[in-house]
Design a protein around this motif. Structure first.
Motif, PDB file in Angstrom:
ATOM      1  N   VAL A  31       0.836  -1.201   0.000  1.00  0.00           N
ATOM      2  CA  VAL A  31       0.000   0.000   0.000  1.00  0.00           C
ATOM      3  C   VAL A  31       0.869   1.248   0.000  1.00  0.00           C
ATOM      4  N   GLN A  32       1.918   1.244   0.807  1.00  0.00           N
ATOM      5  CA  GLN A  32       2.801   2.402   0.849  1.00  0.00           C
ATOM      6  C   GLN A  32       3.467   2.623  -0.508  1.00  0.00           C
ATOM      7  N   LEU A  33       3.936   1.528  -1.131  1.00  0.00           N
ATOM      8  CA  LEU A  33       4.550   1.652  -2.448  1.00  0.00           C
ATOM      9  C   LEU A  33       3.536   2.173  -3.460  1.00  0.00           C
ATOM     10  N   MET A  34       2.306   1.686  -3.394  1.00  0.00           N
ATOM     11  CA  MET A  34       1.271   2.175  -4.305  1.00  0.00           C
ATOM     12  C   MET A  34       1.055   3.681  -4.127  1.00  0.00           C
ATOM     13  N   GLN A  35       1.048   4.141  -2.878  1.00  0.00           N
ATOM     14  CA  GLN A  35       0.887   5.563  -2.625  1.00  0.00           C
ATOM     15  C   GLN A  35       2.040   6.362  -3.218  1.00  0.00           C
ATOM     16  N   GLU A  36       3.260   5.837  -3.079  1.00  0.00           N
ATOM     17  CA  GLU A  36       4.416   6.512  -3.657  1.00  0.00           C
ATOM     18  C   GLU A  36       4.295   6.609  -5.175  1.00  0.00           C
ATOM     19  N   LEU A  37       3.864   5.532  -5.810  1.00  0.00           N
ATOM     20  CA  LEU A  37       3.723   5.535  -7.269  1.00  0.00           C
ATOM     21  C   LEU A  37       2.620   6.493  -7.713  1.00  0.00           C
ATOM     22  N   LEU A  38       1.564   6.589  -6.928  1.00  0.00           N
ATOM     23  CA  LEU A  38       0.478   7.517  -7.277  1.00  0.00           C
ATOM     24  C   LEU A  38       0.912   8.968  -7.162  1.00  0.00           C
ATOM     25  N   GLU A  39       1.946   9.219  -6.379  1.00  0.00           N
ATOM     26  CA  GLU A  39       2.450  10.589  -6.236  1.00  0.00           C
ATOM     27  C   GLU A  39       3.447  10.955  -7.325  1.00  0.00           C
ATOM     28  N   GLU A  40       3.859   9.978  -8.139  1.00  0.00           N
ATOM     29  CA  GLU A  40       4.819  10.243  -9.217  1.00  0.00           C
ATOM     30  C   GLU A  40       4.057  10.439 -10.529  1.00  0.00           C
ATOM     31  N   HIS A  41       4.080  11.661 -11.029  1.00  0.00           N
ATOM     32  CA  HIS A  41       3.299  11.989 -12.221  1.00  0.00           C
ATOM     33  C   HIS A  41       4.170  12.226 -13.456  1.00  0.00           C
ATOM     34  N   GLY A  42       5.476  12.125 -13.309  1.00  0.00           N
ATOM     35  CA  GLY A  42       6.363  12.433 -14.417  1.00  0.00           C
ATOM     36  C   GLY A  42       6.203  11.507 -15.608  1.00  0.00           C
ATOM     37  N   GLY A  43       6.166  12.095 -16.793  1.00  0.00           N
ATOM     38  CA  GLY A  43       6.151  11.329 -18.032  1.00  0.00           C
ATOM     39  C   GLY A  43       4.837  10.704 -18.416  1.00  0.00           C
ATOM     40  N   LEU A  44       3.773  10.961 -17.657  1.00  0.00           N
ATOM     41  CA  LEU A  44       2.498  10.314 -17.969  1.00  0.00           C
ATOM     42  C   LEU A  44       1.887  10.817 -19.267  1.00  0.00           C
ATOM     43  N   ASP A  45       2.367  11.955 -19.758  1.00  0.00           N
ATOM     44  CA  ASP A  45       1.883  12.444 -21.051  1.00  0.00           C
ATOM     45  C   ASP A  45       2.398  11.592 -22.209  1.00  0.00           C
ATOM     46  N   ARG A  46       3.378  10.760 -21.923  1.00  0.00           N
ATOM     47  CA  ARG A  46       3.879   9.809 -22.945  1.00  0.00           C
ATOM     48  C   ARG A  46       3.776   8.378 -22.417  1.00  0.00           C
TER      49      ARG A  46
END
Length: 247
Positions: A169-184
């Motif tokens: 769950v903690q790792l999932m939260q960390e990944l949800l906070e990373e928005h870089g590069g999602l436009d590609r």
């Protein structure tokens, strides 16, 4: 006897795995006579020559560097997260942060796939056509992927969290906070899938090298042909995407 009853000597791949399980026991046997008897029995059970098994026995552990590590299932539960004061987090938090850093391109690709799927779940069905839970070497990323696969693209983080342990769950939260590069996202997914596929091809080639000493002449010919086909596929990838059209 357990391996024999389980049919572990029935084909080359399982025979290789069975011997990998037996060799540490043989190495740990200090009495020369007992070790010699174990060696003879293991060679007979596996259907290999005593000389070949003795060479394997004398090969230092870790020499076959291509073999993929497995995730231990009996690891102790991690310490629970606790609040901390000051600028420097406690040691167990720093250790967890270091563990979260991808160990190589393969684990980095696993992380990117899960991260994009959390932000762009519409990719889930297409990704599942190309990778499965066994494609993940990172246990926490694998658990998140399984939760996504089981609950579907419509499941939100709250629903996914119900199926995960605290670390995942903690790792999932960390990944949800990373928005870089999602436009590609297309490019990120394609690059990650290609990296994981390349890793699987390389791993199978390493497995073939481990199976060769156990094979008869006809089986060696088949393994050599398979390895050449894998090598050709790797060369054909050439850094390009294996799946040029994704959407």
């Amino acid at each position: 006897q357990i391996l024999e009853r389980g049919g572990w000597f029935s084909d080359l791949r399982r025979k290789r795995q069975a011997l990998d399980r037996l060799l540490p026991t043989l190495r740990a046997t200090s009495d020369p006579l007992t070790r010699d008897m174990y060696l003879n029995h293991a060679a007979t059970a596996a259907g290999v020559s005593r000389e070949m098994l003795l060479r394997e026995l004398n090969t230092p552990t870790g020499r076959r560097s291509g073999r993929q590590r497995s995730v231990p299932t009996d690891a102790p539960d991690p310490q629970p997260m606790q609040p901390f004061d000051g600028d420097e987090p406690p040691a167990y938090v720093r250790q967890r942060q270091r563990r979260r850093q991808p160990a190589g391109r393969g684990e980095g690709a696993e992380r990117e796939i899960v991260r994009v799927l959390l932000h762009r779940p519409s990719y889930l069905e297409q990704v599942m056509e190309r990778v499965g839970a066994d494609s993940f070497t990172d246990a926490e990323l694998g658990r998140i992927f399984v939760a996504l696969a089981e609950h579907g693209a419509d499941a939100g983080p709250e629903r996914l969290a119900e199926a995960l342990d605290a670390d995942s769950v903690q790792l999932m939260q960390e990944l949800l906070e990373e928005h870089g590069g999602l436009d590609r996202s297309d490019e990120l997914i394609l690059d990650s899938l290609s990296t994981i596929h390349e890793r699987a091809l390389t791993q199978r080639m390493a497995d073939i090298d481990g199976e060769m000493p156990l094979a008869n002449e006809a089986q060696k010919d088949d393994l050599l042909r398979e390895k050449q086909a894998l090598r050709n596929e790797l060369t054909g990838m050439g850094g390009a995407h294996s799946w040029k059209q994704f959407r």
